[in-house]
Design an enzyme around this catalytic site. Structure first.
Site: not given
Ligand code: PEP
Length: 252
Positions: A95, A173, A11, A97, A167, A213, A9
């Site tokens: 997601h 992040g 972003k 976010e 997630e 992460s 992803n």
């Molecule tokens: C994501 O945005 O779906 C995500 C898992 O980000 P990160 O790997 O940076 O934690």
């Protein structure tokens, strides 16, 4: 066992030339892949450039969001048929976010999941609890509600093309990853819920990704969990060496 899916992803990163270059490096590093699937999701404005680079490669194209109407007076939106037209075969929906910053709700997620299915896209439905919810012991309640409400408009056969991404919001992040035990506990519960909604053989074939992460140094242990069928990767998917190491995770 379902074919594992490693999804990036991107972003709100990369102008189209950068996205095309990143996609080219990833596609080259995936030429040898047989037993796993890879997808990258750039911004809408880079879809065309990245689609051109990925054509004929082992890497699929996805989008980060979608609107539920196909056409009409909906300024600023992008529909599922438009994503297919741009070369997408996947779309990320719900997601955290988008839930946190753009007022995404289970209601809008459900509409987006159903619209994506109607257009033939594989939908990656994101679920996950906040830190407060985890500390209050509400993780299972939260993920169950997000999963059940997210598919409420999806016709039964659509469940077969669904991908679920667990997630935990506190891991996205932040550099703080769920332990394999924490991930497996939630993935196993998601699988149980899927088994109540469809034939258990088919539920076993639904891919449940872990996201939060994921990095080269933790992917192997996460992928060793029986109910982890892939990863949704944010930050590390922007670094070709890191993402390619994740894609080439070592099986135990
Ligand atoms: C994501 O945005 O779906 C995500 C898992 O980000 P990160 O790997 O940076 O934690």
């Amino acid at each position: 066992m379902p074919k594992p899916l490693l999804a990036g992803n991107w972003k709100l990163h990369c102008l189209s030339a950068e996205a095309a270059a990143l996609a080219g490096e990833i596609a080259k590093g995936c030429e040898d892949l047989q037993d796993r699937q890879v997808m990258v999701a750039p911004t809408f404005t880079s879809l065309a450039a990245v689609a051109g680079v990925l054509r004929g490669s082992k890497v699929a194209l996805g989008a980060q969001d979608v609107y539920w109407e196909d056409t009409g007076a909906f300024t600023g939106e992008v529909s599922a048929p438009m994503l297919v037209d741009a070369g997408c075969s996947f779309v990320i929906v719900g997601h955290s976010e988008r839930r946190e910053y753009f007022e995404e709700t289970d209601y809008t997620v459900a509409k987006k999941i159903a619209a994506s299915y109607r257009s033939g896209l594989s939908q990656i439905l994101c679920v996950g609890e906040t830190l407060d919810q985890r500390e209050a012991g509400e993780t299972m309640k939260v993920i169950e509600k997000q999963l059940r409400h997210g598919i409420v408009e999806l016709p039964a056969p659509g469940l077969e093309s669904l991908v679920v991404a667990y997630e935990p919001v506190w891991a996205i992040g932040t550099g703080r990853t769920a332990t394999p035990e924490q991930a497996e506990e939630v993935h196993a519960r998601l699988r149980e819920i899927l088994c109540t909604l469809m034939d258990p053989d088919k539920a076993d074939a639904v891919r449940i990704l872990y996201g939060g992460s994921v990095k080269p140094d933790n992917v192997d242990e996460l992928m060793a969990c029986p109910n982890v069928n892939g990863a949704l990767v944010g930050g590390a998917s922007l670094k070709p060496d890191d993402f390619l190491r994740i894609v080439h995770y070592e099986e135990s």
